[in-house]
Motif scaffolding. Structure first.
Motif, PDB file in Angstrom:
ATOM      1  N   GLU A   5      56.321  46.320  35.858  1.00  0.00           N
ATOM      2  CA  GLU A   5      55.120  46.024  36.620  1.00  0.00           C
ATOM      3  C   GLU A   5      54.934  44.510  36.560  1.00  0.00           C
ATOM      4  O   GLU A   5      54.591  43.956  35.518  1.00  0.00           O
TER       5      GLU A   5
ATOM      6  N   GLU B  90      49.353  42.756  39.193  1.00  0.00           N
ATOM      7  CA  GLU B  90      48.469  43.568  40.019  1.00  0.00           C
ATOM      8  C   GLU B  90      48.286  42.936  41.394  1.00  0.00           C
ATOM      9  O   GLU B  90      48.299  41.709  41.540  1.00  0.00           O
ATOM     10  N   THR B  91      48.120  43.789  42.378  1.00  0.00           N
ATOM     11  CA  THR B  91      47.840  43.337  43.737  1.00  0.00           C
ATOM     12  C   THR B  91      46.393  42.871  43.847  1.00  0.00           C
ATOM     13  O   THR B  91      45.621  42.935  42.887  1.00  0.00           O
TER      14      THR B  91
ATOM     15  N   GLY C 169      44.130  45.503  42.799  1.00  0.00           N
ATOM     16  CA  GLY C 169      44.356  46.036  41.457  1.00  0.00           C
ATOM     17  C   GLY C 169      45.399  47.116  41.344  1.00  0.00           C
ATOM     18  O   GLY C 169      45.453  47.813  40.321  1.00  0.00           O
ATOM     19  N   ASN C 170      46.256  47.267  42.356  1.00  0.00           N
ATOM     20  CA  ASN C 170      47.338  48.249  42.270  1.00  0.00           C
ATOM     21  C   ASN C 170      48.575  47.620  41.622  1.00  0.00           C
ATOM     22  O   ASN C 170      48.803  46.419  41.736  1.00  0.00           O
ATOM     23  N   PRO C 171      49.390  48.437  40.936  1.00  0.00           N
ATOM     24  CA  PRO C 171      50.598  47.898  40.297  1.00  0.00           C
ATOM     25  C   PRO C 171      51.607  47.418  41.334  1.00  0.00           C
ATOM     26  O   PRO C 171      51.837  48.088  42.341  1.00  0.00           O
TER      27      PRO C 171
ATOM     28  N   ASP D 235      48.553  47.710  48.509  1.00  0.00           N
ATOM     29  CA  ASP D 235      47.173  47.933  48.966  1.00  0.00           C
ATOM     30  C   ASP D 235      47.169  48.531  50.366  1.00  0.00           C
ATOM     31  O   ASP D 235      46.415  49.471  50.658  1.00  0.00           O
TER      32      ASP D 235
ATOM     33  N   LYS E  77      48.306  37.222  45.941  1.00  0.00           N
ATOM     34  CA  LYS E  77      48.953  37.736  44.738  1.00  0.00           C
ATOM     35  C   LYS E  77      50.300  38.371  45.051  1.00  0.00           C
ATOM     36  O   LYS E  77      51.266  38.202  44.302  1.00  0.00           O
TER      37      LYS E  77
END
Length: 203
Positions: free
Chosen positions: A47, A50-51, A54-56, A153, A197
């Motif tokens: 990982e 985070e996007t 907040g997604n991996p 996302d 990000k």
């Protein structure tokens, strides 16, 4: 079918990838990658961060077990060949002989083009489990960098919308909002600035 403790995607999802009216959401894909990474000596899953939402953000490195144990040395070779200042022919030939081909495969930067991220599970499974002379040769000579989505996302937005209106008059319609909170579109628009990000993690 499970091979050496590694489940096939359909065992994990409960349906075959590509089944009509079925989409794997990002958490399903992440969980599958993590399972394969834990079970296969050919696969290392990281990982990277985070996007925006907040997604991996995942990277799977896939190769022979020997190559995975020697990743730092292989990376050093790539960096030296990529910046060949004062690199003589003899040293270059030696590095080329020792090094491996590196192939990066990135999937689904466009959120509504869902096939790439869905397919990534099948590709991961094949690379992790196929027992053939041809696959052994490929894995001996190639290091695959597999990013199952450059826009997790957007994947979540599209899957959520599709699932919410499945079986209604609005099935198959596009979400009435953007695919990235800041880009206002899919985040491929950021490759020239690297402000997001996701694009920062990709490099």
């Amino acid at each position: 079918m499970s091979i050496e403790g590694i489940p096939a995607p359909e065992e994990h999802l409960g349906f075959h990838v590509g089944t009509d009216r079925k989409l794997a959401d990002w958490p399903d894909i992440v969980e599958y990658f993590m399972k394969v990474g834990e079970a296969s000596p050919r696969v290392k899953v990281e990982e990277l961060g985070e996007t925006t939402l907040g997604n991996p953000f995942l990277l799977a490195t896939i190769s022979s077990p020997e190559n995975l144990e020697n990743l730092e040395e292989l990376r050093r070779i790539q960096l030296r060949l990529g910046n060949p200042v004062e690199l003589g022919e003899e040293e270059a030939a030696e590095l080329i002989e020792k090094g491996k081909t590196v192939a990066m495969i990135s999937c689904s930067i466009h959120s509504t083009e869902v096939g790439g991220s869905q397919m990534s599970m099948e590709l991961l499974h094949r690379l992790a489990t196929e027992d053939s002379p041809e696959m052994a040769e490929v894995l001996e000579n190639v290091v695959f960098l597999l990013v199952p989505s450059l826009n997790p996302d957007g994947n979540r937005i599209v899957c959520d919308w599709y699932g919410r209106y499945l079986g209604t008059d609005h099935e198959g319609s596009g979400p009435p909002y953007v695919y990235h909170e800041y880009a206002g579109h899919d985040n491929n628009r950021d490759w020239y600035m690297f402000t997001l990000k996701e694009t920062q993690l990709a490099i």
